[in-house]
Design an enzyme around this catalytic site. Structure first.
Site, short mmCIF file in Angstrom:
data_model
loop_
_atom_site.label_atom_id
_atom_site.label_comp_id
_atom_site.label_asym_id
_atom_site.label_seq_id
_atom_site.Cartn_x
_atom_site.Cartn_y
_atom_site.Cartn_z
N ARG A 138 -45.82 -43.29 36.37
CA ARG A 138 -46.10 -43.81 35.04
C ARG A 138 -46.22 -45.33 35.10
O ARG A 138 -45.51 -45.99 35.88
CB ARG A 138 -44.91 -43.43 34.15
N THR A 197 -56.54 -37.99 28.48
CA THR A 197 -55.73 -37.80 29.65
C THR A 197 -56.40 -36.67 30.40
O THR A 197 -57.29 -36.04 29.88
CB THR A 197 -54.31 -37.44 29.17
N THR A 245 -53.49 -40.32 33.31
CA THR A 245 -54.08 -40.84 32.08
C THR A 245 -54.34 -42.34 32.09
O THR A 245 -53.70 -43.09 32.83
CB THR A 245 -53.14 -40.52 30.88
N ASN A 263 -54.44 -43.26 28.84
CA ASN A 263 -54.02 -43.11 27.45
C ASN A 263 -55.22 -42.78 26.58
O ASN A 263 -55.60 -41.64 26.50
CB ASN A 263 -53.23 -44.32 26.94
N ASP A 301 -47.82 -46.40 23.98
CA ASP A 301 -46.84 -45.30 23.99
C ASP A 301 -45.40 -45.79 23.78
O ASP A 301 -44.49 -44.99 23.59
CB ASP A 301 -46.92 -44.49 25.30
N SER A 361 -45.75 -37.81 26.79
CA SER A 361 -45.67 -36.39 26.43
C SER A 361 -46.24 -35.52 27.54
O SER A 361 -46.30 -34.29 27.39
CB SER A 361 -46.48 -36.11 25.16
N GLY A 393 -53.90 -34.46 25.61
CA GLY A 393 -53.80 -34.20 24.17
C GLY A 393 -52.72 -35.00 23.46
O GLY A 393 -52.35 -34.67 22.33
N GLY A 394 -52.21 -36.06 24.12
CA GLY A 394 -51.21 -36.91 23.45
C GLY A 394 -50.03 -36.07 23.03
O GLY A 394 -49.50 -35.27 23.81
O1 DON Z 1 -48.38 -40.25 28.08
C1 DON Z 1 -48.75 -39.78 27.03
O2 DON Z 1 -48.14 -38.96 26.40
C2 DON Z 1 -50.10 -40.22 26.48
N1 DON Z 1 -50.44 -41.51 26.97
C3 DON Z 1 -51.12 -39.19 26.80
C4 DON Z 1 -52.45 -39.52 26.20
C5 DON Z 1 -53.30 -38.35 26.03
O3 DON Z 1 -52.98 -37.25 26.38
C6 DON Z 1 -54.59 -38.59 25.36
N2 DON Z 1 -55.43 -37.44 25.51
N3 DON Z 1 -56.02 -36.75 24.88
#
Ligand code: DON
Length: 565
Positions: A100, A375, A393, A395, A417, A447, A467-468
């Site tokens: 990360r 992502t 990702t 982001n 985030d 996430s 998918g955040g």
């Molecule tokens: O780490 C995370 O949870 C976010 N940065 C992920 C971002 C994400 O999945 C965007 N995609 N659709």
């Protein structure tokens, strides 16, 4: 409410609102019996398969897939971002690597606030200040050093070739490059490989010679080819010229971290998933524990009764995400309590089966602190039985939109985030508190939920998605689709998804996939329903008891592909 009344209510919901879904067993993804790669791009899956057929293992293939995605899927594939790897070796040992991004040394708690103490919209999302110290190259290098079997240089060659000679872009990349054309120009103030006069069309060739040079440096020097030398210098120049915060010291200090994966059980299946600083594993395991109180098999897939119970579970688990989770190197996380059966049975016992609980009335659970919008995910199973799940990702789509001048790659906007201010939602509407505030060198809460499921000591599923905030609920629902609803992996991936994250107090449903009568029933139970675009892009693998391997790419939601034999 008496048990009898609960039963009557549930039976009513099942009779009235069950939108029967026929489970067609022929609806399987790509089948094989030796190995499988599933990713968001066919060129990446094919390149990974080639490595496996040359005798490489799942870790080797992961390196190739990751770097090829950085070329052919620049929306999210990256070298300027970060991610998490969950893996299980063929001997049954599992592990995880956290690569990360981190906050730069010069980052400060209030860096996204104006003089009145309010969050400045967009400041953590676009441009140089949004960038966290990238972790991907260190992560893949570290993973390969310990577990890889083929030479690093061989594994990077497909990505170098694709960047240098170009690749034919698909419809979704053409669309996204056109969508963000003005942002690229605004942030970078120059033409780059990702902009052109006129619009991008499916079938155009995208060549990125600067990226090819960068990848060649990484190919020749490994980690140091990115964090030291001319590529690092270009990154620092880019950051300095754009008034960003990243320095050479940040790059030198960056190290990915081996972390003990979180494990738990759901109906005799062992779940191996990501620990903090991802919230994914904790929240997933909490939701699975909550699910054990119900009989979803009986109440049926995506019926009002089942969805209602699952929303109530999701809502409660996400409240804990907001309250307790952050970077474990900086804050104390009461993991033992959050994952204990006693805590969770108490927590989920407040679910009323015939009435939604307003999110405002759900407070953080009482835990005992015990001392001591892009992502991408890919799943790989090799011929020896090693399994790798990586979610990685930038982001947002194309991250901060900053392209490192002379080096050809996008930098992430992962700083969003963090909790820029307690209680103020980020781009995914997620709130958190002091536990996830900005501090130098801290990792922002994620996430991402790469997950491996084992049954009877064998790999059963390899799962993950972008998918955040919806990542965790998508992984949760996919696991239940297989275990409780006996679906094939392709059916589980394709199945309509819904999402609740505590706050805002809404339940999101993929549009055009749920019957109006079903949504009306949920509204009557007190849920505020809202339709939205696709939830998740799951790239998953399922292993059947007879050893058949099913690779299920989320082709109905994105141009992804499985490759295997
Ligand atoms: O780490 C995370 O949870 C976010 N940065 C992920 C971002 C994400 O999945 C965007 N995609 N659709």
């Amino acid at each position: 409410m008496t048990a009898r009344l609960v039963l009557i209510t549930l039976s009513f919901l099942m009779v009235c609102c069950h939108a029967p879904q026929s489970i067609n067993k022929s609806n399987k993804g790509l089948l094989g019996n030796q190995c499988m790669v599933v990713s968001a791009h066919e060129l990446a899956s094919e390149a990974g398969k080639q490595i496996l057929s040359q005798g490489g293992n799942a870790f080797d293939a992961a390196v190739t897939v990751h770097f090829v995605l950085a070329v052919v899927y620049p929306q999210a594939g990256n070298i300027g971002g970060g991610g998490f790897a969950i893996f299980r070796e063929s001997n049954g040992t599992s592990g995880s690597l956290d690569f990360r991004e981190k906050a730069p040394l010069q980052a400060t708690k209030n860096m996204y606030l104006n003089d009145d103490g309010n969050v400045i919209p967009g400041k953590s999302l676009m441009g140089h200040l949004a960038v966290g110290v990238p972790g991907s190259v260190d992560g893949l290098f570290t993973l390969h050093k310990k577990y890889g079997s083929l030479p690093w240089s061989q594994l990077l060659q497909p990505a170098v070739d694709l960047a240098e000679n170009g690749h034919t872009i698909n419809e979704s990349l053409a669309k996204e490059l056109n969508r963000f054309h003005d942002d690229f120009l605004e942030v970078n103030k120059r033409q780059t490989a990702y902009t052109k006069d006129g619009v991008w069309k499916k079938g155009d060739t995208l060549i990125n010679t600067n990226l090819a040079k960068t990848l060649t440096a990484i190919q020749a020097q490994g980690r140091d080819g990115f964090y030291m030398g001319w590529v690092a210098q270009k990154l620092i120049n880019e950051s300095t010229n754009g008034h960003g915060l990243i320095t050479m010291t940040d790059l030198n200090l960056y190290k990915s971290k081996w972390r003990k994966p979180l494990t738990g059980f759901y109906k005799k299946h062992q779940i191996i998933t990501m620990a903090p600083p991802s919230a994914g594993g904790v929240t997933l395991l909490q939701m699975l524990q909550g699910s054990e109180q119900f009989d979803f098999q009986k109440s049926g897939h995506n019926t009002a009764a089942t969805i209602h119970q699952m929303i109530e579970i999701e809502r409660r688990a996400y409240a804990d995400r907001a309250t307790y989770l952050g970077d474990p190197d900086f804050v104390k996380i009461p993991l033992d309590s959050l994952l204990s059966r006693a805590y969770n049975s108490q927590k989920f016992s407040s679910i009323n089966t015939s009435q939604a609980t307003p999110s405002s009335s759900i407070k953080k659970g009482q835990v005992e602190v015990i001392e001591s919008m892009e992502t991408t995910h890919f799943s790989i199973l090799d011929t020896q039985g090693n399994a790798v799940a990586i979610t990685t990702t930038l982001n947002s789509y194309f991250g901060s939109k900053v392209i490192v001048e002379g080096a050809g790659f996008f930098l992430n906007n992962e700083m969003d985030d963090f909790s820029a201010q307690s209680g103020v939602p980020n781009q995914f509407g997620l709130i958190s508190t002091e536990v996830n505030s900005i501090q130098p060198e801290k990792r922002m809460l994620s996430s991402m939920t790469p997950t491996i499921v084992e049954k009877d000591g064998q790999v059963k599923m390899i799962i993950g998605t972008p998918g955040g905030s919806t990542i965790i609920t998508s992984v949760y629902q996919t696991i239940l689709n297989i275990i409780d609803h006996n679906m094939t992996m392709q059916e589980a991936v394709n199945a309509p998804k819904f999402h609740s994250q505590w706050l805002p107090d809404k339940v999101y449903f993929e549009k055009e996939k749920f019957a109006k009568s079903l949504l009306d029933s949920l509204t009557k139970l007190g849920h505020q329903t809202q339709l939205r675009a696709a939830i998740g892009k799951l790239e998953c693998i399922l292993v059947y008891d007879d050893g058949t391997i099913e690779g299920a790419a989320d082709v109905t939601r994105n141009e992804s592909a499985a490759a295997g034999f």
